[in-house]
Design an enzyme around this catalytic site. Structure first.
Site, mmCIF file in Angstrom:
data_model
loop_
_atom_site.group_PDB
_atom_site.id
_atom_site.type_symbol
_atom_site.label_atom_id
_atom_site.label_comp_id
_atom_site.label_asym_id
_atom_site.label_seq_id
_atom_site.Cartn_x
_atom_site.Cartn_y
_atom_site.Cartn_z
ATOM 1 N N ALA A 25 32.376 28.951 -4.188
ATOM 2 C CA ALA A 25 31.466 30.198 -3.892
ATOM 3 C C ALA A 25 30.242 30.045 -4.304
ATOM 4 O O ALA A 25 29.137 30.442 -3.544
ATOM 5 C CB ALA A 25 32.058 31.428 -4.586
ATOM 6 N N ALA A 46 29.033 23.906 -15.299
ATOM 7 C CA ALA A 46 29.574 23.255 -16.720
ATOM 8 C C ALA A 46 29.835 21.721 -16.518
ATOM 9 O O ALA A 46 29.585 21.001 -17.377
ATOM 10 C CB ALA A 46 30.664 23.861 -17.119
ATOM 11 N N PHE A 104 43.960 20.234 -1.926
ATOM 12 C CA PHE A 104 44.387 19.356 -0.967
ATOM 13 C C PHE A 104 43.710 19.427 0.359
ATOM 14 O O PHE A 104 44.452 19.071 1.393
ATOM 15 C CB PHE A 104 45.880 19.435 -1.013
ATOM 16 C CG PHE A 104 46.680 18.319 -2.014
ATOM 17 C CD1 PHE A 104 47.101 17.336 -1.454
ATOM 18 C CD2 PHE A 104 46.939 19.099 -3.220
ATOM 19 C CE1 PHE A 104 47.696 16.514 -2.254
ATOM 20 C CE2 PHE A 104 47.597 18.138 -4.037
ATOM 21 C CZ PHE A 104 48.013 16.857 -3.629
ATOM 22 N N MET A 105 42.712 20.218 0.576
ATOM 23 C CA MET A 105 42.010 20.133 1.656
ATOM 24 C C MET A 105 42.314 20.868 2.634
ATOM 25 O O MET A 105 42.041 20.682 3.966
ATOM 26 C CB MET A 105 41.373 18.856 2.170
ATOM 27 C CG MET A 105 40.632 18.037 1.092
ATOM 28 S SD MET A 105 40.682 16.267 1.291
ATOM 29 C CE MET A 105 42.243 15.872 0.292
ATOM 30 N N HIS A 543 46.387 28.934 -6.359
ATOM 31 C CA HIS A 543 45.682 29.741 -5.520
ATOM 32 C C HIS A 543 45.511 31.185 -6.598
ATOM 33 O O HIS A 543 45.672 32.389 -5.994
ATOM 34 C CB HIS A 543 46.350 30.594 -4.343
ATOM 35 C CG HIS A 543 46.589 29.532 -3.516
ATOM 36 N ND1 HIS A 543 47.501 29.573 -2.299
ATOM 37 C CD2 HIS A 543 45.848 28.185 -3.358
ATOM 38 C CE1 HIS A 543 47.362 28.307 -1.718
ATOM 39 N NE2 HIS A 543 46.670 27.636 -2.174
#
Length: 612
Positions: A25, A46, A104-105, A543
């Site tokens: 984001a 970071a 994992f795209m 997630h």
């Protein structure tokens, strides 16, 4: 070392916006906000900039980044009582691009109902129709080839040109084979083959997901590469600072309401302050945005008091409401001759594939061959009848709006209660995994495929809170998987359904060694055995969300519909922590879309403020 009043060399004394976290984001916001040349933005990350690192860019080498401090925060949960007290690992990207640089795209779109549920819990301006333009805005989706359409039964995608024109490059690839075809043929035999495009929000059945892989370069397409292009980085109004740890948000508390005025940062042990004239925006992710809020004095009085942190303003909802998709991984030994990614255990095979990829980007290391499916509520007999669904949910309390919204999704035969994934290798589950790679490195000598069962809309809610006032101490993450026993009941039934997929007569089952090994060596056709499989084989699917929830404050909200933090001015949160309800499917598409919409909201608010 204490704070000093002046910023580090190379930084201005003040910026209009300070974005904390250069992840999925944060990179979107940095790009979109600096489209206005009059707006000065500081992006703080970071981790390091790994946008030219082959280990990050090569899709097939994803397991190589897990557990390495320079790439991965590598969080660990507290022991989970419903999972035989196992500890669950949570890989999180510690670099520009955040978790878009180590996921994992999988590019999967949410169901309409799972986003409409956001409106149902008190956010009337957030529904699928409101988000849909942004689901298209963030990416450019390449057209699947004729062979891919044939193997993967894609009958609904009639695109002849790329869909959308966004920065993230999305493609289908060419590496699909007999196992993928077996997957789709099996679901077709069960009358569960998708006939609709998942982009419309109403897909049900097996479908081929796209991947965030650039179809030209065969490299990972992630936010730091796509949103922070050389042209964007050259903007004079954007400053990007990596290897910079944010200790806390700074506030002016002299007025009637605290105002965020900047942040305290730590760069190589030097602590300093930077000011924000308009807003501080937290985009540090679902585990660390609430951590930064608590370190800054925003959260539960009791938790802050435990760590001697002065309360700037109280909101006990900070860090609560944590959600995650539970995923149960069952591995099945394949017949000799059936392709399996487990062959990569052989150094000679891996070297040959690396040579192919290096030479001309050919071979499996530049592709992703995972296939998926959405199903309604199912069990060992197939789709559960209306009567069976009513019986399962009878006598339970759904007075809470969020629980009622989730129930409405799960009980709807046209909505995806489960997501199934066909994964090309074995998955190993340890009681205390060192990192995510522990699950992915082949330890069994046989070759396997894995069928994964994901509960799209969990009822359980966990938490994440600081364990000390040390900004570099990892937060305490307790996902509380299956603490709502309904989740265990649902997951177990989803595991039962896997027996349909791997049955000897199914197209997928014919590729398996039916007398071979299983991981675990259990057959989940009976409910109690299926629950034991969940206890042994459930992990996280990356997630995590919901820990700074967008909803009315009196209902446990941390941010309002404009993602502004309740109780303060000049402070927003923009990342997966604001999700009031976990969306169906892999969430990177939703994170990108929320960030795109948030950028528009921030621009709109600035225009209004200028007019005043």
């Amino acid at each position: 070392m204490g704070s000093v009043a002046v910023p580090l060399a190379g930084l201005e004394e003040s910026y209009d916006y300070i974005i904390v976290g250069g992840g999925t984001a944060g990179c979107v916001l940095a790009n979109r906000l600096t489209e206005d040349k009059d707006v000065r933005v500081l992006l703080l990350e970071a981790g390091d900039d790994r946008t030219t690192d082959p280990l990050v860019l090569t899709p097939g080498l994803v397991a190589g980044v897990y557990g390495k401090d320079e790439y991965d925060w590598n969080f660990q949960s507290v022991p989970q009582s419903t999972l035989n007290n196992r500890i669950i690992n949570q890989a999180r990207g510690k670099m520009l691009g955040g978790s878009s640089a180590l996921n994992f795209m999988m590019l999967v779109y949410p169901s309409k109902a799972s986003i409409d549920a956001w409106a149902a819990v008190g956010n009337p301006n957030w529904n699928f129709e409101a988000l849909k333009p942004y689901l298209k805005k963030f990416a450019t989706v390449d057209v699947p080839s004729a062979s891919t359409k044939d193997i993967c039964s894609i009958t609904y995608n009639n695109d002849t040109v790329a869909y959308g024109d966004g920065p993230v490059q999305v493609s289908f690839g060419e590496g699909y084979g007999v196992t993928n075809k077996g997957w789709f043929d099996t679901f077709a035999s069960l009358d569960l083959l998708s006939k609709r495009d998942a982009r419309d929000g109403q897909a049900l059945g097996a479908f081929q997901n796209a991947s965030s892989i650039d179809p030209t370069t065969k490299t990972r397409s992630f936010s730091a590469v796509t949103y922070l292009t050389p042209e964007v980085r050259a903007r004079e109004n954007l400053k990007i600072l990596t290897n910079t740890h944010v200790n806390k948000v700074l506030f002016d508390t002299t007025g009637p309401e605290p105002v965020a005025t900047g942040v305290e940062i730590n760069v190589n042990g030097i602590v300093s302050q930077v000011s924000a004239s308009l807003e501080v925006i937290l985009s540090a992710g679902a585990l660390q945005s609430p951590q930064i809020l608590e370190l800054s004095g925003v959260g539960s009085k009791e938790i802050l008091a435990q760590h001697n942190i002065p309360v700037v303003f109280e909101n006990p909802a900070v860090g609560e409401g944590m959600q995650d998709h539970p995923i149960v991984c069952q591995s099945f030994e394949v017949k000799e001759g059936t392709p399996s990614g487990d062959v990569l255990r052989d150094p000679a095979v891996l070297k040959a594939l690396l040579d192919m990829y290096t030479a001309d980007r050919s071979g499996p290391l530049g592709q992703l061959t995972i296939s998926v499916a959405y199903t309604p509520l199912v069990n060992k007999t197939g789709v559960i009848s209306d009567e069976g669904v009513k019986k399962l949910f009878a006598g339970r309390d759904f007075s809470n709006p969020a629980r009622a919204a989730i129930r409405d999704i799960v009980t709807n035969p046209n909505e995806p209660t489960f997501q199934y994934i066909l994964f090309p290798t074995q998955v190993h589950i340890a009681d205390k995994p060192d990192n995510m790679a522990t699950h992915l490195i082949p330890v069994e000598p046989e070759n396997f495929l894995t069928v994964m069962t994901i509960l799209n809309s969990p009822f359980s809610r966990g938490s994440v809170h600081i364990q000390s006032s040390d900004p570099k101490a990892a937060p305490v993450w307790d996902p509380k998987y299956n603490h709502d026993d309904l989740d265990m009941e649902l997951l177990a039934r989803g595991v039962q359904f896997v027996e349909h997929l791997v049955a000897p007569e199914s197209a997928l089952g014919k590729l398996l060694n039916q007398s071979g090994r299983r991981l675990p060596q259990l057959k989940g056709d009976d409910l109690e055995t299926a629950k034991e499989i969940v206890r042994q084989r459930q992990i996280s699917v990356f997630h995590v969300s919901g820990s700074c929830s967008m909803r009315p404050r009196e209902q446990g909200g941390v941010v309002n519909e404009r993602l502004q933090v309740y109780g303060a001015k000049g402070l927003r949160v923009v990342d997966a922590s604001i999700f009031p309800i976990e969306p169906a499917g892999n969430i990177q598409s939703v994170v990108y879309s929320v960030a795109e919409r948030a950028a528009d909201l921030i621009k709109e608010d600035r225009r209004k403020a200028v007019k005043v």
